[in-house]
Design an enzyme around this catalytic site. Structure first.
Site, PDB file in Angstrom:
ATOM      1  N   HIS A 126       9.536  14.341  56.078  1.00 32.13           N
ATOM      2  CA  HIS A 126       9.087  15.733  56.042  1.00 32.13           C
ATOM      3  C   HIS A 126      10.149  16.645  56.650  1.00 32.13           C
ATOM      4  CE1 HIS A 126       4.982  13.681  56.415  1.00 32.13           C
ATOM      5  NE2 HIS A 126       4.849  14.369  55.307  1.00 32.13           N
ATOM      6  N   MET A 158       9.878   6.257  54.339  1.00 31.94           N
ATOM      7  CA  MET A 158       9.004   6.809  55.383  1.00 31.94           C
ATOM      8  C   MET A 158       7.748   7.379  54.747  1.00 31.94           C
ATOM      9  SD  MET A 158      11.378   8.545  58.195  1.00 31.94           S
ATOM     10  CE  MET A 158      12.582   7.561  59.055  1.00 31.94           C
ATOM     11  N   SER A 159       6.617   7.146  55.406  1.00 35.43           N
ATOM     12  CA  SER A 159       5.332   7.632  54.908  1.00 35.43           C
ATOM     13  C   SER A 159       4.363   7.710  56.079  1.00 35.43           C
ATOM     14  CB  SER A 159       4.785   6.658  53.858  1.00 35.43           C
ATOM     15  OG  SER A 159       3.406   6.893  53.641  1.00 35.43           O
TER      16      SER A 159
HETATM   17  P1  AMP Z   1       2.735  14.473  52.367  1.00 38.31           P
HETATM   18  O1  AMP Z   1       2.535  14.979  53.759  1.00 38.31           O
HETATM   19  O2  AMP Z   1       2.676  12.989  52.255  1.00 38.31           O
HETATM   20  O3  AMP Z   1       1.880  15.181  51.352  1.00 38.31           O
HETATM   21  O4  AMP Z   1       4.226  14.841  51.985  1.00 38.31           O
HETATM   22  C1  AMP Z   1       4.693  16.160  52.021  1.00 38.31           C
HETATM   23  C2  AMP Z   1       6.021  16.249  51.344  1.00 38.31           C
HETATM   24  O5  AMP Z   1       6.954  15.385  52.012  1.00 38.31           O
HETATM   25  C3  AMP Z   1       5.977  15.769  49.876  1.00 38.31           C
HETATM   26  O6  AMP Z   1       6.796  16.617  49.092  1.00 38.31           O
HETATM   27  C4  AMP Z   1       6.549  14.386  49.964  1.00 38.31           C
HETATM   28  O7  AMP Z   1       7.167  13.952  48.771  1.00 38.31           O
HETATM   29  C5  AMP Z   1       7.576  14.556  51.072  1.00 38.31           C
HETATM   30  N1  AMP Z   1       7.895  13.247  51.663  1.00 38.31           N
HETATM   31  C6  AMP Z   1       7.023  12.337  52.157  1.00 38.31           C
HETATM   32  N2  AMP Z   1       7.681  11.241  52.578  1.00 38.31           N
HETATM   33  C7  AMP Z   1       9.000  11.463  52.333  1.00 38.31           C
HETATM   34  C8  AMP Z   1      10.190  10.708  52.536  1.00 38.31           C
HETATM   35  N3  AMP Z   1      10.171   9.492  53.058  1.00 38.31           N
HETATM   36  N4  AMP Z   1      11.368  11.259  52.161  1.00 38.31           N
HETATM   37  C9  AMP Z   1      11.409  12.501  51.608  1.00 38.31           C
HETATM   38  N5  AMP Z   1      10.320  13.266  51.403  1.00 38.31           N
HETATM   39  C10 AMP Z   1       9.132  12.757  51.752  1.00 38.31           C
END
Ligand code: AMP
Length: 277
Positions: A34, A181-182
């Site tokens: 993020h 990353m997640s």
């Molecule tokens: P989320 O909070 O999971 O909805 O993610 C918010 C934004 O962050 C989305 O555009 C995701 O694609 C991006 N994102 C999540 N994990 C990653 C990562 N490991 N690398 C780059 N962008 C990410």
């Protein structure tokens, strides 16, 4: 850094801004992935707005909406350090007040992959992102390549509905060993964390095969599937080699291809992808 909870306040503040506004939509529980989006937005805009909203409408029944990790205080501290100007953190009632009944449906490209496994997911995503665009009115909006289909869907929506902004794709940020990353990685036990590396290994195998001249999509899919099936903690949801724009499965990889996969490790569903060519 201003923290804003209502649409009215966000609109009021937006009307006072001049220069370009970059928006980074997130569901919070922020990690370096993020923050990479935030840094890119910071470099490219006068004002950076980050939204934090765990969007119930993109979760299916039986999915992890209730247990999705949340830590707003930590998120705000991280965003402050990155020099973010505004955090838009609305409540569910603010985004979906009583009587809410309008939805954005992006067709075709939402049918396969995540769309097939998570019915209604992209209807929720497209609707909330459209709302955020209308509320914040950004010049640039930043999305991660990590959610490759989401990126294709958002670009399609912006183009089809003539939304007046630029969608910027940011490469996936990975842990030292390659795991993407997640926020959901926090669900993994230490053993599952090790097993989760199988997604990255499968993507690398696809690239290696392709670089050695393997052009059959079926062969590459099979090899990836075999590798993942050797990991007892992993259960495949899908393994796909598709056209990066139409997201249609490719039998021949004779031009650029999006290799993507969803795998359950224990109870945690993980996704990852890589582009060939
Ligand atoms: P989320 O909070 O999971 O909805 O993610 C918010 C934004 O962050 C989305 O555009 C995701 O694609 C991006 N994102 C999540 N994990 C990653 C990562 N490991 N690398 C780059 N962008 C990410």
């Amino acid at each position: 850094m201003k923290v804003i909870a209502t649409v009215a306040e966000m609109r009021e503040l937006r009307s006072q801004l001049s220069g370009s506004v970059g928006l980074v939509p997130t569901m919070g529980y922020l990690h370096q992935g993020h923050l990479e989006l935030v840094r890119r937005a910071r470099r490219e805009n006068q004002t950076v707005v980050v939204s934090i909203f765990v969007n119930s409408t993109q979760f299916g029944s039986g999915e992890d909406f209730a247990t999705y990790p949340r830590d707003p205080e930590r998120d705000l501290a991280l965003l402050e350090k990155e020099g973010v100007d505004v955090v838009f953190m609305p409540s569910a009632e603010e985004m979906y007040p009583e009587g809410f009944s309008s939805w954005v449906e992006v067709e075709k490209i939402t049918e396969g992959l995540e769309g097939a496994s998570r019915r209604g997911h992209f209807r929720g995503v497209a609707t909330v992102v459209c709302k955020l665009f209308n509320i914040v009115q950004p010049d640039e909006a930043y999305f991660g390549q990590k959610d490759a289909q989401q990126l294709v869907v958002i670009k399609r929506m912006v183009s089809d509905l003539n939304m007046n902004l630029e969608v910027v794709a940011v490469p996936t940020v990975r842990e030292h060993d390659g795991l993407a990353m997640s926020s959901r990685n926090t669900y993994l036990s230490p053993e599952e964390r090790k097993a989760a590396l199988v997604l990255w290994k499968a993507l690398n195998l696809a690239q290696e095969l392709w670089q050695k001249g393997e052009k059959s999509g079926d062969r590459i899919r099979e090899e990836m599937t075999c590798l993942i099936e050797r990991e007892p903690r992993a259960r495949i949801d899908y393994v796909s080699i598709a056209d990066p724009d139409s997201l249609e499965e490719l039998s021949e990889v004779d031009h650029a291809a999006l290799v993507s996969l969803a795998v359950r490790v224990g109870k945690t569903r993980l996704i990852d992808n890589m582009t060939l060519g």
